[in-house]
Design an enzyme around this catalytic site. Structure first.
Site, short mmCIF file in Angstrom:
data_model
loop_
_atom_site.label_atom_id
_atom_site.label_comp_id
_atom_site.label_asym_id
_atom_site.label_seq_id
_atom_site.Cartn_x
_atom_site.Cartn_y
_atom_site.Cartn_z
CG HIS A 211 -2.05 -1.03 1.01
ND1 HIS A 211 -3.31 -0.66 0.58
CD2 HIS A 211 -2.08 -2.38 1.11
CE1 HIS A 211 -4.07 -1.75 0.46
NE2 HIS A 211 -3.35 -2.81 0.77
CB CYS A 242 -7.15 -2.97 4.93
SG CYS A 242 -7.88 -4.23 6.00
CG ASN A 251 -3.50 -2.23 -3.20
OD1 ASN A 251 -4.71 -2.10 -3.10
ND2 ASN A 251 -2.85 -3.24 -2.64
P1 HMG Z 1 -17.84 -13.89 11.75
O1 HMG Z 1 -18.93 -12.97 12.17
O2 HMG Z 1 -16.86 -14.32 12.78
O3 HMG Z 1 -18.45 -15.16 11.03
O4 HMG Z 1 -17.05 -13.23 10.56
P2 HMG Z 1 -19.29 -16.37 11.57
O5 HMG Z 1 -18.74 -17.58 10.91
O6 HMG Z 1 -19.38 -16.35 13.08
O7 HMG Z 1 -20.75 -16.06 11.00
C1 HMG Z 1 -21.48 -14.91 11.39
C2 HMG Z 1 -22.38 -14.44 10.26
O8 HMG Z 1 -21.59 -14.14 9.11
C3 HMG Z 1 -23.39 -15.52 9.81
O9 HMG Z 1 -24.55 -14.83 9.34
C4 HMG Z 1 -22.69 -16.11 8.62
O10 HMG Z 1 -23.60 -16.70 7.70
C5 HMG Z 1 -22.04 -14.91 8.00
P3 HMG Z 1 -25.84 -14.64 10.26
O11 HMG Z 1 -26.22 -16.02 10.68
O12 HMG Z 1 -25.38 -13.79 11.40
O13 HMG Z 1 -26.77 -13.92 9.36
N1 HMG Z 1 -20.87 -15.27 7.18
C6 HMG Z 1 -20.74 -14.99 5.88
N2 HMG Z 1 -21.54 -14.35 5.01
C7 HMG Z 1 -21.09 -14.26 3.74
N3 HMG Z 1 -19.91 -14.76 3.32
C8 HMG Z 1 -19.09 -15.39 4.17
C9 HMG Z 1 -19.50 -15.52 5.51
N4 HMG Z 1 -18.93 -16.10 6.59
C10 HMG Z 1 -19.78 -15.94 7.60
N5 HMG Z 1 -17.91 -15.85 3.74
C11 HMG Z 1 -15.73 -13.26 8.58
C12 HMG Z 1 -15.96 -13.87 9.95
C13 HMG Z 1 -14.37 -13.71 8.11
C14 HMG Z 1 -16.80 -13.78 7.64
C15 HMG Z 1 -15.82 -11.71 8.71
O14 HMG Z 1 -14.93 -11.31 9.68
C16 HMG Z 1 -15.52 -11.02 7.41
O15 HMG Z 1 -16.29 -11.08 6.46
N6 HMG Z 1 -14.37 -10.33 7.31
C17 HMG Z 1 -13.98 -9.72 6.07
C18 HMG Z 1 -12.80 -8.85 6.27
C19 HMG Z 1 -12.27 -8.34 4.97
O16 HMG Z 1 -12.74 -8.65 3.88
N7 HMG Z 1 -11.23 -7.48 5.09
C20 HMG Z 1 -10.59 -6.90 3.97
C21 HMG Z 1 -9.81 -7.88 3.15
S1 HMG Z 1 -8.22 -8.28 3.81
C22 HMG Z 1 -7.19 -7.04 3.23
O17 HMG Z 1 -7.64 -6.06 2.69
C23 HMG Z 1 -5.71 -7.24 3.35
C24 HMG Z 1 -5.04 -7.64 2.02
O18 HMG Z 1 -5.33 -6.70 1.00
C25 HMG Z 1 -3.53 -7.76 2.19
C26 HMG Z 1 -2.91 -6.52 2.85
O19 HMG Z 1 -3.09 -5.39 2.33
O20 HMG Z 1 -2.27 -6.73 3.87
C27 HMG Z 1 -5.55 -9.03 1.54
MG MG Z 2 -4.32 -4.86 0.69
#
Ligand code: HMG
Ligand code: MG
Length: 302
Positions: A211, A242, A251
């Site tokens: 980034h 993020c 980025n």
């Molecule tokens: P959680 O709340 O711990 O999940 O989230 P859970 O398993 O306990 O489930 C809770 C609810 O989430 C349930 O729904 C699930 O169905 C739903 P409810 O019954 O409450 O209605 N759920 C989902 N829904 C859709 N798709 C799924 C999913 N999983 C559970 N896959 C979770 C855990 C990981 C899902 C959550 O924390 C999350 O979505 N986080 C996303 C974070 C993210 O995307 N961050 C940005 C990307 S990383 C980044 O940018 C860094 C990178 O670029 C590298 C760098 O720059 O360093 C890659």
């Molecule tokens: Mg990133």
């Protein structure tokens, strides 16, 4: 003096995912699809199109399935997406992405804030995702975030980075992308971190994901090139950040990286004109000037 540059480099475009995930303005599904279709014609061989995460956490990418199903697939281009768990994998397979990218952090607090669990509890979930992706015939990529600094914990011990990296490789990922999540890295630190990692993993299995929060991304890439790294993630226009890393900005801009590599005689296979046109398209849709310097120069020149 840095002299050990490669003749060609692979740029992996993460704009539709990393770029858009943090945008306030919701980009319509139609515009996302149109943008990705334009990107597919620029010579890019790898495009990260979306994330199959909880839409409550990342509302900007709530239309992941529609986007993945709606784009035109160009043979030879790998279309990939972030997947955090089994539920995400089901959607990614339904949408038929080519590659599944799992992600976690080297620092405990960022991992907890970003994916709501400890590092230890993340490993078995990602192992299942990687193994099932491979069984389904998809390639698998891993991301480790906060390699060069964590917004909550500061400098991250290299041993933590090594442990997460080794565990991801043991799961079966084909490539590891090292994330400078908050754009804190400097070239000396990049040398030190890469020296430690290259003692354990081959250069062709590592990608760098900088980034550009503090304007050091191109300098960091220059040092990485000199150390044998030939794959870099970038986001068109420099879009992004993020949402779970306060202060993180976009980025390194694909357009600026391309300019630097082109002028150094390093080939990428990308068409600059088509890329700039796609960059202007997304700038127009987000409705604000993007950080890319090349885009600003283009704007001045009309
Ligand atoms: P959680 O709340 O711990 O999940 O989230 P859970 O398993 O306990 O489930 C809770 C609810 O989430 C349930 O729904 C699930 O169905 C739903 P409810 O019954 O409450 O209605 N759920 C989902 N829904 C859709 N798709 C799924 C999913 N999983 C559970 N896959 C979770 C855990 C990981 C899902 C959550 O924390 C999350 O979505 N986080 C996303 C974070 C993210 O995307 N961050 C940005 C990307 S990383 C980044 O940018 C860094 C990178 O670029 C590298 C760098 O720059 O360093 C890659
Ligand atoms: Mg990133």
């Amino acid at each position: 003096m840095l002299t050990n540059f490669p003749t060609s480099v692979t740029i992996k475009e993460v704009g539709p995912r990393d770029g858009l995930q943090n945008e306030q303005a919701f980009i319509s599904t139609e515009n996302k699809i149109s943008w990705i279709n334009q990107l597919s014609l620029t010579g890019l061989k790898y495009i990260e199109i979306t994330s199959f995460v909880n839409p409550k956490w990342i509302p900007a990418l709530a239309d992941a399935v529609e986007v993945a199903k709606g784009i035109e697939r160009i043979p030879g281009v790998t279309y990939t997406a972030l997947v955090p768990n089994r539920k995400g994998l089901e959607q990614a397979l339904e949408a038929n992405v080519d590659e599944v990218a799992v992600f976690m952090s080297a620092s405990e607090t960022h991992n907890q804030k970003n994916i709501n669990k400890s590092i230890e509890n993340t490993f078995p979930l990602l192992k299942e995702v990687v193994e099932d992706s491979l069984k389904a015939g998809k390639s698998s990529r891993g991301y480790v975030s906060t390699v060069f600094g964590c917004p909550y914990e500061g400098i991250v011990d290299i041993e933590k980075v090594i442990r997460v990296s080794e565990t991801l490789f043991e799961m079966g990922i084909g490539e590891l992308s090292l994330g400078d999540t908050i754009g804190a890295a400097n070239p000396k630190q990049v040398q030190d971190v890469l020296e430690a990692l290259l003692r354990r993993f081959p250069a062709n299995k590592l990608a760098l994901h900088f980034h550009d929060t503090r304007g050091t991304a191109l300098a960091n890439i220059l040092v990485s090139l000199d150390m044998g790294i030939t794959t870099f993630d970038a986001s068109l226009g420099g879009l992004g950040g993020c949402p779970y890393a306060p202060g993180a900005s976009g980025n390194v801009a694909t357009d600026d990286l391309l300019y630097m590599l082109n002028s150094m005689g390093i080939t990428t296979g990308l068409n600059q004109e088509k890329l700039m046109s796609a960059s202007r398209f997304i700038q127009d849709k987000v409705g604000k000037p993007l950080p890319s310097r090349s885009l600003q120069v283009c704007g001045l020149n009309g």
